[in-house]
Design an enzyme around this catalytic site. Structure first.
Site, PDB file in Angstrom:
ATOM      1  CB  CYS A 322      -0.922   0.004   1.214  1.00 25.91           C
ATOM      2  SG  CYS A 322      -2.106  -1.356   1.252  1.00 25.91           S
ATOM      3  CB  ALA A 323       3.450   2.089  -2.461  1.00 26.72           C
ATOM      4  N   GLY A 324       1.107   4.321  -1.614  1.00 28.87           N
ATOM      5  CA  GLY A 324       0.838   5.750  -1.736  1.00 28.87           C
ATOM      6  C   GLY A 324       0.849   6.470  -0.406  1.00 28.87           C
ATOM      7  N   GLY A 326       3.971   7.499  -1.096  1.00 28.34           N
ATOM      8  CA  GLY A 326       5.319   7.158  -1.535  1.00 28.34           C
ATOM      9  C   GLY A 326       6.449   7.436  -0.570  1.00 28.34           C
ATOM     10  N   GLY A 327       6.160   7.978   0.615  1.00 28.39           N
ATOM     11  CA  GLY A 327       7.236   8.308   1.542  1.00 28.39           C
ATOM     12  C   GLY A 327       8.056   7.094   1.953  1.00 28.39           C
ATOM     13  CE  LYS A 328       5.233   4.222   6.924  1.00 22.31           C
ATOM     14  NZ  LYS A 328       4.280   5.314   6.638  1.00 22.31           N
ATOM     15  CD  GLU A 347      -2.160   3.873  -3.314  1.00 20.44           C
ATOM     16  OE1 GLU A 347      -3.387   4.120  -3.240  1.00 20.44           O
ATOM     17  OE2 GLU A 347      -1.468   3.542  -2.326  1.00 20.44           O
ATOM     18  CG  ASP A 387       1.955   2.582   6.102  1.00 22.85           C
ATOM     19  OD1 ASP A 387       1.384   2.491   7.204  1.00 22.85           O
ATOM     20  OD2 ASP A 387       2.226   3.676   5.570  1.00 22.85           O
ATOM     21  CB  CYS A 440      -0.383   6.205  10.948  1.00 20.57           C
ATOM     22  SG  CYS A 440       0.107   7.755  11.740  1.00 20.57           S
TER      23      CYS A 440
END
Length: 507
Positions: A322-324, A326-328, A347, A387, A440
């Site tokens: 779940c990449a969006g 993109g920070g991680k 994503e 994430d 989070c």
């Protein structure tokens, strides 16, 4: 809206002109032209010396910027952390006024629930009965009165003047009366008045720190035996956070980033740098892609995904499910490049997938737009970072409007999604490989409950992620909970309330 600011069946009073009850500027026709004497012909605009000068719009100031962002949040569900920079660029405020606009915007949105309770007492009516644009103005004025050192006279007068500037002049008297009543008591006196009607201790703490009661209760449940820390946690969650930067591995070290930015190195992530203030987007290191804004807790999630022990050789197939936005993925992709690995990023949103592509365009990262529950990928990944989409309760201090948008009813649907995504991640990882699950949010339903459910699978074992973090962090890290998972906290670690657990797939 009636003259006292209450809702009515009439037309909107946003802006002068149509629906405002005022005669349009520019002549009887309201078209910006004038009638030419007996002929009754319209003269074109700018047709000579008889042209009337057009009034200029007031120059943007800190309060108008704050109000514009509040309006965007209310009307378009905008994110304040995205809308505010755009408004600041448009307004071109100097550093002092930009700082004031930032304080008024984030502070008013963060305290909105508390402000609404106080406004309802002062106005002797529910805030639902007040026209939304007028309510935004009163909130802005009340925040200045109760939470800044701006003088009462200036706070009231500038807010009343803003009512006129915004085309809400008929509500100016109502705004004036309510704010003067609020100014008659201190912040502590108003909070005490609100608490008098509440017996439950958690509800009383929630009032004083501008948190919805259900969120304060969720925090207390997650703290468990340490629930006595709840006042400290709520206070830290209500405070304005420092800016955290992440140095890009292979491009710049954390020490170098601290030197070129004037910041301080983090005490947990070796790539973290803390800034007390300023616009991180103006920093050369950020503009050149050597660093990015990223909470130190989020950095630890990516580092743990890259550092958790796998059985057998790491074949270099890594996945961010779940990449969006993109920070991680950037941090994980940079680490993959150093290790000779490659990262596949998934994503579901095309827009967010585009952000991931843009952020990772020079890294060994391949981005797919797909649903993480059924991404259509070949299984056999060595490492999978999940994430998961969550309530975001752990990052409320960075998203001031979020606490008043969310409800307890949002959580069950998210939990169902989290469980399905974690099952998918465990199916995609190879035997001996590791899935790093993170949210989070400290909400037990989104964290421990989801991990325990996945742990019932016969082919899954839990790893002690606290041991993984011990080998990563710059300084010894404590207060992560009983394990084998880890829960970060703002009041203990200075990070967002990130949760993480490591699960290994068995043969």
């Amino acid at each position: 809206m009636s003259a006292d600011g209450s809702r009515g069946g009439g037309q909107s009073h946003r802006g002068r002109g149509k629906g405002s009850g005022q005669r349009p500027r520019g002549g009887a026709g309201g078209q910006g032209t004038r009638r030419d004497g007996a002929q009754g012909r319209r003269s074109p605009q700018g047709s000579g010396q008889n042209k009337r000068p057009q009034p200029q719009a007031p120059r943007p100031d800190a309060r108008s910027v704050a109000l514009a962002v509040m309006t965007a949040v209310r009307e378009r569900s905008a994110y304040a952390n995205l809308a505010l920079p755009a408004e600041l660029r448009r307004a071109r405020l100097d550093a002092r006024d930009a700082a004031l606009a930032t304080e008024l915007t984030y502070g008013t949105l963060r305290a909105q629930g508390l402000l609404d309770r106080i406004i309802a007492l002062a106005a002797s009516r529910s805030v639902d009965e007040i026209d939304p644009p007028v309510l935004d103005l009163v909130r802005l004025g009340a925040y200045q009165l109760l939470f800044t050192r701006i003088g009462a006279h200036a706070a009231v007068d500038t807010t009343v003047e803003a009512a006129r500037t915004e085309g809400l002049g008929r509500a100016a008297g109502f705004v004036n009366a309510v704010l003067r009543k609020i100014a008659a008591r201190t912040t502590e006196e108003w909070i005490d008045a609100l608490r008098e009607a509440v017996a439950d201790p958690i509800a009383r703490m929630a009032i004083g720190t501008a948190h919805p009661e259900w969120i304060a209760r969720a925090f207390a449940e997650s703290l468990g035996s340490a629930a006595g820390e709840l006042p400290e946690l709520l206070a830290a969650d209500d405070a304005r956070p420092r800016v955290h930067l992440a140095a890009r591995p292979g491009a710049i070290t954390g020490e170098e980033l601290a030197l070129v930015t004037g910041g301080r190195e983090g005490r947990l992530s070796p790539y973290a740098v803390h800034l007390d203030s300023g616009d991180p987007g103006s920093l050369d290191a950020v503009r050149e892609g050597m660093a990015a804004v990223q909470d130190e807790g989020s950095q630890l999630v990516a580092l743990a995904a890259a550092g958790a022990p796998v059985l057998g050789k790491d074949g270099g197939r890594w996945l961010d499910l779940c990449a969006g936005p993109g920070g991680k993925a950037v941090l994980l992709g940079a680490l993959a490049e150093i290790e000779g690995a490659s990262l596949t990023a998934v994503e579901v949103s095309e827009h967010r997938a585009g952000l991931v592509r843009e952020a990772t365009n020079d890294l060994p990262v391949t981005v797919h737009t797909a649903d993480g529950r059924k991404p259509g990928l070949e299984p056999g990944f060595d490492r999978v970072l999940l994430d998961a989409p969550c309530s975001g309760l752990g990052a409320l201090r960075r998203r001031p409007e979020a606490r008043w948008r969310k409800t307890a009813g949002d959580v069950p649907e998210l939990v169902s999604l989290q469980r399905a995504l974690l099952d998918s991640a465990l199916d995609l990882v190879r035997p001996g490989g590791v899935v790093l699950y993170a949210t989070c949010s400290p909400h037990l339903s989104e964290t421990v409950s989801v991990v325990r459910e996945a742990g019932r699978r016969a082919d899954v074992e839990s790893l002690d992620v606290q041991e993984v973090l011990a080998g990563i962090c710059v300084e010894p890290i404590e207060g992560l909970g009983t394990g084998p998972w880890a829960q970060l906290w703002p009041h203990r670690h200075g990070t967002d309330a990130m949760f993480m657990a490591a699960l290994r797939r068995l043969a």
